[in-house]
Write a protein that holds these residues in place. Sequence first.
Motif, PDB file in Angstrom:
ATOM      1  N   GLY A  75      -4.578   3.874   0.728  1.00 37.69           N
ATOM      2  CA  GLY A  75      -5.307   3.239  -0.527  1.00 37.69           C
ATOM      3  C   GLY A  75      -6.379   3.703  -0.640  1.00 37.69           C
TER       4      GLY A  75
ATOM      5  N   HIS B  24      -4.989   0.552   4.269  1.00 39.65           N
ATOM      6  CA  HIS B  24      -5.672   1.078   3.242  1.00 39.65           C
ATOM      7  C   HIS B  24      -6.163   2.318   3.447  1.00 39.65           C
TER       8      HIS B  24
ATOM      9  N   SER C  58       0.953  -1.193  -0.032  1.00 40.28           N
ATOM     10  CA  SER C  58       0.111  -0.141   0.069  1.00 40.28           C
ATOM     11  C   SER C  58       0.739   1.230  -0.004  1.00 40.28           C
TER      12      SER C  58
END
Lengths: 75, 373
Positions: free
Chosen positions: B365, B361, B44
Amino acid sequence: MCLAIPALVVELLPDDMARIELDGVRKEISLALVENVKAGDYVIVHVGYALQLLDQEEAAQTLALFAELKGSAAA
Amino acid sequence: MKYVDEFRDGDLAKKLLSDIAQEATPDQIYRLMEFCGGHTHALSRYGLLGMLPANVQMIHGPGCPVCVLPIGRIDLAIRLALEHDVILCSYGDCLRVPASDQMSLLKAKARGADVRMVYSALDAIRIATDNPTRQVAFFAIGFETTAPPTASIIKQAQAAGLGNFSVLCNHVLTLPAMEAILTQPGGVPLQGLVGPAHVSTVIGSQPYQSIAARFNMPIVIAGFEPLDLLQAILMLLRQVNEGRAIVENEFTRAVTPLGNRKAQALVNEIFEVRASFEWRGLGSLPLSGLKIRAEFSNFDAEQRFPDLIYRTVPDHKACECGAILRGEKRPHECKIFGTVCTPDNPIGSCMVSSEGACAAHYTYGRFRDETHE
């Protein structure tokens, strides 16, 4: 937490400890889990312990592997 | 930084990505699981996920020790701190994980419990030595990477005759978790596994052979740097395309076939395998956790404080950590991801831990999700 970083051993200390240097920062860590470490070696450090000696030849070979051009194009 | 920067070289990354794009057969989907939370984080953080071809899909695994620690075990640590006036030493990640009754170790500290963050197991033993009139307990978590340091301090405590020190042991084992992922009914089909980096420096590359053989699963052990991961992904794609299913080692600079024998011997001396241990997301797995041997029971917090009895506590109802840890769901598929559950207000462990899929995330992300909608 599982992240560990390669650090340079600058000095061996009593009681199975060593002083390491990482990007200019010096720290004391334990060598209780490794053997035959000398100043000038690189070790993988994790939660205050050297876990493994970094094999400098293998490191060079891995870098060469990344740069390797693939053989003939994949079929 | 030596042995770090070279493994982050941008030009080599582009070259490896181009190799990957060439290797990935267009009509095939490659589902690869990165077992280790540190790898999830690296994928990530370096933006690798967005640069892989669409048919190469990375699926998070359960290799995040904070994430798989069930609430009930954190409750034990909180009780030690609050009810027994123990100086509770813990790695930083655990402090904010929500436990029962809206509590966490950090909140227990706010209530007056003596909870102290430590960077190393060595710090815990120093605190015990410096506070001889207080009970000191070390909340030990982690896979095979952190078990040797815990073993080392128990040995040290015994040699020093430290009477006020004990360990609440929650160490877990990688191979049983891999097996659980690969045998779970309704599990997501995988074509390959990226093996953990630092667990492997300790256990070596050999132990994974049984998994590769039993499940016909390509496994490549990878280092943590972006080039390591890209190379490992490339090696997995090649195995899949060539119909091979073996263990390969990309992280040869730190992983040998047999691993760190000294560390392994120390672990075997101090610990034995529990009959079963409960994991968040995976349920109770047989032979998957470590417990302190009877000879060292003086240092086992579960022996010293017999009223510490483990109780299973379910996760928060809306929390999808379990499904995410099994690779069945992705963070953005959790209804409370990014809204109720954020790093500032985590509902489950995957958002707290720096290696958790949700934390990774959220930090790196989620912007990609937004641009794709």
